[in-house]
Enzyme design. Sequence first.
Site, short mmCIF file in Angstrom:
data_model
loop_
_atom_site.label_atom_id
_atom_site.label_comp_id
_atom_site.label_asym_id
_atom_site.label_seq_id
_atom_site.Cartn_x
_atom_site.Cartn_y
_atom_site.Cartn_z
N ASP A 57 31.52 -8.40 -30.21
CA ASP A 57 30.02 -8.86 -30.83
C ASP A 57 30.17 -8.82 -32.27
O ASP A 57 29.63 -9.88 -33.06
CB ASP A 57 28.98 -7.87 -30.48
CG ASP A 57 29.32 -6.32 -30.74
OD1 ASP A 57 30.33 -6.36 -31.37
OD2 ASP A 57 28.63 -5.60 -30.00
N ASP B 277 35.68 -9.07 -34.39
CA ASP B 277 36.22 -9.19 -32.95
C ASP B 277 36.74 -10.54 -32.86
O ASP B 277 37.47 -10.68 -31.75
CB ASP B 277 35.16 -8.89 -32.04
CG ASP B 277 34.70 -7.44 -32.14
OD1 ASP B 277 35.53 -6.60 -32.40
OD2 ASP B 277 33.58 -7.22 -31.85
N ASP C 72 33.31 -3.19 -24.66
CA ASP C 72 32.62 -2.31 -25.67
C ASP C 72 31.71 -1.35 -25.01
O ASP C 72 31.27 -1.57 -23.73
CB ASP C 72 31.70 -3.26 -26.46
CG ASP C 72 32.45 -3.74 -27.50
OD1 ASP C 72 33.54 -3.48 -28.03
OD2 ASP C 72 32.08 -5.10 -27.83
P1 ATP Z 1 30.86 -0.21 -29.35
O1 ATP Z 1 32.21 -0.12 -30.27
O2 ATP Z 1 31.04 0.44 -28.28
O3 ATP Z 1 30.14 -1.52 -29.26
P2 ATP Z 1 29.80 1.35 -31.78
O4 ATP Z 1 28.36 1.11 -32.07
O5 ATP Z 1 29.98 2.71 -31.35
O6 ATP Z 1 29.80 0.64 -30.37
P3 ATP Z 1 30.54 0.33 -34.06
O7 ATP Z 1 29.30 -0.37 -34.28
O8 ATP Z 1 31.81 -0.25 -34.48
O9 ATP Z 1 30.91 0.77 -32.52
O10 ATP Z 1 30.28 1.86 -34.76
C1 ATP Z 1 31.32 2.60 -35.13
C2 ATP Z 1 30.55 3.95 -35.60
O11 ATP Z 1 30.10 3.69 -36.91
C3 ATP Z 1 29.57 4.52 -34.70
O12 ATP Z 1 30.27 5.53 -33.63
C4 ATP Z 1 28.69 5.34 -35.53
O13 ATP Z 1 29.33 6.57 -36.05
C5 ATP Z 1 28.85 4.61 -36.86
N1 ATP Z 1 27.59 3.72 -37.07
C6 ATP Z 1 27.31 2.74 -36.37
N2 ATP Z 1 26.27 2.19 -36.72
C7 ATP Z 1 25.98 2.56 -37.81
C8 ATP Z 1 25.09 2.41 -38.94
N3 ATP Z 1 24.35 1.38 -38.87
N4 ATP Z 1 25.26 3.06 -40.09
C9 ATP Z 1 26.23 3.93 -40.32
N5 ATP Z 1 27.04 4.19 -39.33
C10 ATP Z 1 26.90 3.76 -38.33
#
Ligand code: ATP
Length: 887
Positions: free
Chosen positions: A611, A615, A326
């Site tokens: 996480d 997953d 990730d």
């Molecule tokens: P990774 O997959 O690398 O761990 P990530 O945070 O990009 O990290 P997700 O947590 O699945 O992956 O988030 C996907 C997308 O959703 C993010 O790129 C962001 O645009 C949006 N996002 C993340 N957190 C929030 C939130 N709390 N509320 C709304 N949208 C969110």
Amino acid sequence: MERFFSKSYEDVLKQFNVSKSGLSENQVKENLDKYGYNQLTEKKKQTVMQVFLSQFKDLLVIILIIAAIISMATGNVESTLVIFAVIILNAILGTVQHFKAEQSLDSLKALSAPSAKVYRNGKKIEIQSKEIVPGDILILEAGDMVAADGRIVENFSLQVNESSLTGESESVNKFIDEIKEEEIALGDQKNMVFSGSLVTYGRALVVITGTGMNTEIGKIAHLMEETQEKQTPLQVSLDDFSKKLAIGILVVCAIVFALSLYRGVSILDSLMFAVALAVAAIPEALSSIVTIVLALGTQKMAKENAIVKKLRAVEGLGSVSVICSDKTGTLTQNKMTVKKVYFDNKLIDGEEVDLNDELGNYLISSSILCNDSTSKNGVEIGDPTEVALVNLGHKLSLDELNLRKSYGRLGELPFDSDRKLMSTLHKFDNKNLMFTKGAFDVLLDRIVKIKTSTGVREITYEDKQNIINANKQLSQSGLRVLAFAYKEFANPEFLSLEDENNYTFIGLISMIDPPREESAEAVKDCITAGIKPVMITGDHKITASAIAKQIGILRDGDRAIEGIELDKMSDDELKSNIENIAVYARVSPEHKIRIVRAWQEKDEIVAMTGDGVNDAPALKQADIGIAMGITGTEVSKDAASVILTDDNFATIVKSVANGRNIYKNIKNSIKFLLSGNTSGILSVLYTSLMALPMPFHAVHLLFINLLTDSLPAIAIGMEKSKKDLLKDKPRSRNSSILSKDFISEIAIEGLIIAVFTLFAFYMGLKTNEAVASTMAFSTLCLARLFHGFNCRGDKSIFSIGLFSNRFSWMAFGVGVLLLNLVLFVPFLQKLFEVSNLTGSQIGYIYLFAFIPTLIIQIAKVILDVIKSRKDNNINSSHEKEEVEKVA
Ligand code: ATP
């Protein structure tokens, strides 16, 4: 069991004398005394006696017992006693080691013990799941494992997967109302949650009604007993080897026995030869040493922030050839700070937003209302993306708690990483507004209007282009961009996912999440080690690519693709392109499984981080599933075989290096033990074929195999990791430890030691048989102690560092001391059947014992030189090629 489902939640709260703000400290203490800890009674462990007796089931031990009986028949009572003493000592050591290994696994389990969030005394706190008591108010969120049975008292779209109890793989929607039926199945008790199930979506508060054995799962606890830790592939192949070895030994013993008889040796003496051969060949300490080295390895890794839940993962880690990681929090710091914001076609610094401006106020207020995190005096609770928004509010003098009090939440659709959106409903600006924040591209497609300084109007093509350009500009510098929008409702209503459309656009907020300092270095190490690092992220492609370039994951010729492109690819297409794809952006957890499988079909060994709640399947599919200890959900931790306590990519690379080192050390220990045994076998075989007297008594060989050989073997297992370990390519999935090269090295080294043992034997024969046997035994014992230094690594001892492993010196010292005790203490002399030696005989023993090591070391020095010449040639021809390419 009581039917809590048929009562109103208020009645259940009353029954436990608790409110939604939780139990008081005294109540918790009382309930803990009354109901005990929230844990299932452990499956009965094997008793000491059972473990002790199980040590005698081994075929090799049975051969030893037969040897002891034969010794007794030949009138050699002392020998019989020593063999039995040794068998019992071995069984005691095996028993101790069994419980030690169990203890060490238990302590690792304690390190990764599940936790739960509860309200107690009005405060939200995190406790270990086993501390939950009936009456506790448990907070459930997506990704949590339900830790005890309970009745729902507050529900926000809670969905729970109860497959471990009901076998139903679809998630169940929960509700709060009482159910008026008398008797209903577990799966229909939709206002209850049950221990062992997983929260897949939404949020809820639950009053705990049953803990430990009083839960539904407690009733069927015997079905849930943990399966015993499986043996590692290495242990399986060694077990298989021992079985084949045992059969081989029996066959060779029979041949030697027949041969001796044929040569006219008496039956008893022929039997004694056969016994000596069997004892020489059996590597008594082998399996204990493999387990000890693996267990020591897991302890070391735990200190270095990687909790290895299963022994087999230690070995697997060493052969990992692809690491899918990730981005957020693993490769980056997960410390988000808002930078630029965009609204009304303006891009300005976040701190410059004017809250008196209506549009600015809408943007900042929605970012705090549609948000579950808090930040007070440096204590930040919640998702870092959301904390960054709260912190921006603080900088603009907006307190999140006050704002949320003034505009209470009337409904919500929690964030999930498949949908990539979050929505909340409030009475704001005298209207019923649903604020939504989320991934830029997901939200943009659902926007129909735009709020500007001059009012709300239909969105135009040009507006959209402006927003897209702003997003591109921000993403290209590695910033994460969130989009904000709202939708108005005539009346506050129950929100559903279908409501998330027809939005009015407010603006964008971008935030920076810098890479971890150690990420670039760790990525470089990976590439040198022949391991392919791959970034898998839910974030936007441009943002992900920018970060991947910074840390070296996305290199020339590599591709970055999005989840949508992945959907369009067939499995075969993915497989043929996979080696060039370094970044997967905008992916959902389901994509991760396809990526793992495609790599596995190419025979690669894949480590995958995760996480979130979704997953878990990918973590299970990967050869090594790695969960995040700090930010990971309980579900992901449960599915993983390794947990990182610092969520750091660099720790994965360090663990791979540790895994490789442990594997190499075990291999060297095995080489040490087997080459030593080979020297014993060859000596006995030679003397029996040449019709010479017996070179060793069974006790001699047992003394060496069990006592003096065990110590250097463990010392070799504790050899420190060398930096150049990461220069080799990963081990292939099908490579067997007992390769041809490995076996020939064992044979050659065993042969050299045997030759000098026999020299000593011949020298002794000039005096008498007893002296010959004592000299052969002492030379073999000492030569194997010296050989311990040879087996510390492939290179010569001077390249490895003569004094870099103090354990090997300690093992050598203790071994020499034990040998001298046997040679010089009269009582032991008698027991071990050794005779007095002259000074010069002792001198020869040391000389003959040392020469094999000298020869092996000289050979290693020569091989080192040849190898480094070859490497230099390869390097310079590479350089030449590069120069020619450039030209
Ligand atoms: P990774 O997959 O690398 O761990 P990530 O945070 O990009 O990290 P997700 O947590 O699945 O992956 O988030 C996907 C997308 O959703 C993010 O790129 C962001 O645009 C949006 N996002 C993340 N957190 C929030 C939130 N709390 N509320 C709304 N949208 C969110």
